[in-house]
Design an enzyme around this catalytic site. Structure first.
Site: not given
Ligand code: GDP
Ligand code: IMO
Ligand code: MG
Length: 442
Positions: A31, A34-35, A58-59, A241
């Protein structure tokens, strides 16, 4: 509600200066953003390749007022000239992939471009059931998985019980494989986990029903990527991840069941290591984790709550509240090392605007021992006390800043501190979730 994201939307941003074959991966516990990073780089890429994981990811991409959350389709989907590729190292829940393609098509995105490896493994209904049952069974020791069946699907892959995407196109073989798998699962589900056995006919009917829709997307993705690289096309490898969730290099057993590190991009895409030009690590300006497991810099106080609320730190997939804490330089240096990171992309710097003082963990102490590198003994991570360096905050709104020189001097000092301590250049920093809210550092 459905928002259409214009596929033709181009940024008033300079085209990112990335090399032809670039891996973008999470440098923390997932999280990291990356997305949004891949979406930015993808404007000049020909292919974006997902190489591991499944719909545990979840990106999120934000364009204007519109938000797109992707779990399986690579983040290049928003650009009409970019081919999204799901490579062989992934695990695919076909109903989720098809639903995601429908959702994308409703937003006028051309999903006919999506390419899927026939060698990717399928997440089967018994994998989801086992994932939930194992977590229940573990009770207090549970990992806090996403319950999407990821661990059991990879377990079967390595046990050589797995069923692959290509098996969907041979109904006889597919049925045989499902029946063989259920021989085993239908003993384990009731006897070990006290749940009902599953019916082979139902599974076979459901899954063979996906073959027609998936068929046109199935390709030899390794060959596709090879040909692209030979032709001089730009290929981005999109990690899911993060480094600390890597099954080999993360905080085992509180990890996912694949390799989100750079090595995973090589194996999971079917390319050789010499193909890769650049490895960009994505790190938040602080750190978060969702699920259980050790977290030395976790903040269980108001500061942590502030990061969660201001950062919107709730899981994209499960909606769970993410745990937050100060940036951990030991973990970041570790990510630089195990991935050979060539650059960092620092996200969510804007969230730190709310803090008068910013802390960064520079060492851990446990008993008489001081650690200045990420410890390889898991138990240390539970009991250590981080040593913090304190830096001045800037406490001004930076969400509108687009040039490095316009950042407050304290924000620049924070970035420079990170570069020096992690021994890697910060190439970009983001200051808001929207596509254009980022700064390319010269
Ligand atoms: P990923 O799994 O690595 O793609 O990250 P996620 O999308 O799960 O979580 C990142 C969250 O932070 C999302 O809700 C993005 O919209 C938000 N986000 C990303 N970059 C920024 C930033 O520079 N500032 C803020 N406030 N939010 C951001
Ligand atoms: P993105 O790509 C954050 C965590 C789960 C749990 C562990 C194992 O959005 O960054 P799993 O279902 O993969 O067997 O769960 O890994 N986990 C993540 N945490 N971002 C993710 O993906 C994750 N995908 C799995 O919460 O701790
Ligand atoms: Mg994510």
């Amino acid at each position: 509600m459905c928002f259409a994201i214009s596929t033709g939307h181009r940024l008033p941003l300079p085209s990112p200066d990335v090399m032809p074959a670039t891996i973008v991966l999470g440098a923390q516990w997932g999280d990291e953003g990356k997305g949004r990073v891949v979406d930015y780089f993808a404007q000049s890429a020909d292919y974006v390749v997902r190489f591991q994981g499944g719909n545990n990811a979840g990106h999120t991409i934000v364009v204007g007022e519109q938000k797109l959350a992707l779990s399986l389709i690579p983040s290049g989907i928003l650009y009409p000239d970019c081919t999204p590729v799901i490579a062989s190292g992934t695990v695919i829940d076909p109903s989720v992939l098809l639903a995601e393609m429908d959702m994308a098509a409703e937003r006028d995105l051309d999903t006919s471009r999506v390419r899927l490896s026939g060698n990717a493994h399928l997440i089967m209904p018994y994998h989801r059931k086992l994932d939930a049952a194992i977590e229940r069974y573990l009770g207090q020791n549970q990992i806090g998985t996403t319950k999407k069946g990821i661990g059991p699907a990879y377990t079967d892959k390595y046990a050589r019980f797995g069923i692959r995407v290509q098996d969907l196109f041979d109904p006889k073989i597919f049925r045989e494989k499902v029946e063989a798998a259920l021989e085993d699962k239908n003993k384990i589900l009731p006897r070990v986990y006290n749940t009902l056995p599953m019916d082979a006919d139902e599974i076979v009917d459901e899954y063979l029903g996906y073959a027609e829709a998936l068929g046109p997307h199935v390709t030899d993705t390794s060959l596709l990527i090879w040909n692209a690289i030979q032709a001089g096309d730009d290929v981005l490898f999109e990690g899911a991840q993060g480094t600390l969730l890597d099954v080999d290099h993360g905080t085992y057993p509180f990890v996912t069941s694949s390799n989100p590190t750079a090595g995973g991009a090589i194996v999971g895409s079917g390319v050789g290591p010499k193909t890769i030009d650049e490895v960009v690590g994505v790190a938040k300006a602080y750190i978060s984790r969702v699920g259980t497991g050790p977290f030395p810099t976790e903040l269980l106080d108001e500061a942590g709550d502030k990061m969660i609320e201001l950062g919107g730190e709730y899981g994209t997939v499960t909606g769970r509240r993410r745990r937050c804490g100060w940036l951990d330089m030991l973990a970041l240096r570790y990510a630089v090392r195990v991935n050979s990171l060539t650059k960092l992309f620092l996200t969510k710097l804007d969230i730190l605007s709310a803090f008068e003082t910013i802390k960064v963990a520079t060492a851990y102490s446990s008993g008489d021992v001081t650690y200045d590198e990420f410890p390889d003994q898991q138990s240390v991570l539970y009991h250590c006390d981080p040593t913090y360096e304190k830096l001045d905050g800037w406490q001004g709104d930076i969400t509108g800043v687009r040039a490095y020189r316009d950042l407050p001097k304290e924000a620049r000092a924070y970035i420079e501190y990170i570069e020096e301590a992690a021994e890697v250049e910060v190439g970009w920093v983001s200051v808001g979730p929207e596509r254009s809210q980022l700064i390319e550092i010269g």
